[in-house]
Design a protein around this motif. Structure first.
Motif, short mmCIF file in Angstrom:
data_model
loop_
_atom_site.label_atom_id
_atom_site.label_comp_id
_atom_site.label_asym_id
_atom_site.label_seq_id
_atom_site.Cartn_x
_atom_site.Cartn_y
_atom_site.Cartn_z
N PRO A 74 9.35 2.45 8.61
CA PRO A 74 8.65 1.18 8.32
C PRO A 74 7.76 1.27 7.08
N GLN A 75 7.08 2.41 6.90
CA GLN A 75 6.25 2.57 5.70
C GLN A 75 7.11 2.73 4.46
N ARG B 149 8.51 -0.60 3.13
CA ARG B 149 7.53 -1.42 2.41
C ARG B 149 7.50 -1.08 0.92
N LEU C 294 9.41 -11.25 1.04
CA LEU C 294 9.21 -10.01 1.81
C LEU C 294 8.21 -9.09 1.12
N LYS D 105 4.70 -10.32 1.55
CA LYS D 105 4.23 -10.20 2.93
C LYS D 105 4.02 -8.77 3.37
N TRP D 106 4.97 -7.89 2.99
CA TRP D 106 4.92 -6.51 3.50
C TRP D 106 4.88 -5.44 2.41
#
Length: 214
Positions: free
Chosen positions: A135-136, A139, A206, A209-210
C-alpha cells in the motif's frame, strides 16, 4: 467531418473495442504486476527467479512477436479462445512486466524497518507485504503506473492486425470505401486522445488523493 458522421457506427465499434481491450488488459496487468513484484522481493529463491525471468523475457520481447506467440502458439497446445481474449492475454502479460518494475521501485522506497516491524508483530511475509509494504509502495508509483497503462492503451492498436476490433483497424474499412485517409487518421487520433486523457485524469485523481507529497 463527413468521415466521422457517415461512419459513426464503425468508429464507435472500434473505440469501444479499444476501451474494452484497455480495461481488461489493464486489470490483468495490474494483478500480474502485483504478483510478480511480490515474487521478486519474496524470501523464496525460486519465486525470485520466476519473477526475474518473467520480467526479463517480457520486457525484452517485441509486443508484436508476443502477439504472434500467443495467438498462433497457444492453439497448438489445445487452448482455443476468441482473438480478443488472446489480445488481452498478450497485452496484459506484456504490460505486467513494466507494472512489476514500477512497483518494485516503490517497494524499495519503503523503509526496511516497516516490514521488520510487521513481522515482529507476528505477520507472515504475505501479510506484511500486502498490508504494510505494497500500500505504501503503490502511493509512490501512481504516476508511472498511470503512464504504463496509457502506453497499454496505445499498444492495443497492434491487436487490429490480428482480426480484433479496435480503433486503429477502422482505417482499413474506410480506406476501402474511398474516404480521405488523412481525416480518418485524425479522427482515430482523437479517439485515442479521449482514452488516454481519461486514464490520465483518473490517475491524477488517485495521485491527489493517495499520492506521496513531493
Amino acid at each position: 467531418m463527413n468521415v466521422l458522421t457517415d461512419n459513426f457506427p464503425t468508429f464507435r465499434d472500434g473505440f469501444l473495442g479499444t476501451v474494452e481491450l484497455t480495461v481488461y488488459a489493464s486489470v490483468l496487468a495490474l494483478v500480474l504486476g502485483f504478483l510478480m513484484a511480490s515474487f521478486r522481493v519474496a524470501p523464496v529463491g525460486s519465486l525470485r527467479v520466476f519473477g526475474t525471468v518473467w520480467v526479463t523475457v517480457l520486457r525484452n520481447t517485441p509486443l508484436t512477436l508476443l502477439f504472434f506467440a500467443v495467438l498462433l502458439g497457444l492453439p497448438r497446445f489445445g487452448l482455443v479462445l476468441p482473438f480478443n481474449v488472446f489480445a488481452v492475454l498478450a497485452l496484459g502479460c506484456y504490460t505486467s512486466a513494466f507494472i512489476c518494475e514500477a512497483l518494485r521501485s516503490g517497494i524499495n522506497t519503503v523503509p526496511r524497518g516497516q516490514g521488520e516491524a510487521a513481522r515482529s508483530l507476528g505477520m507472515s511475509f504475505g501479510q506484511s507485504l500486502g498490508l504494510v509494504v505494497l500500500p505504501q509502495a503503490f502511493r509512490s508509483v501512481i504516476p508511472p503506473v498511470g503512464s504504463t497503462l496509457i502506453a497499454l492503451a496505445k499498444n492495443s492498436a497492434i491487436a487490429g492486425a490480428f482480426s480484433v476490433t479496435e480503433l486503429l483497424g477502422t482505417y482499413r474499412t474506410l480506406s476501402e470505401l474511398g474516404y480521405n485517409i488523412v481525416w480518418t487518421f485524425i479522427w482515430i487520433a482523437v479517439g485515442y486522445l479521449i482514452i488516454t486523457l481519461a486514464i490520465s485524469a483518473l490517475f491524477n485523481v488517485l495521485e491527489r488523493k493517495w499520492g506521496v507529497a513531493r
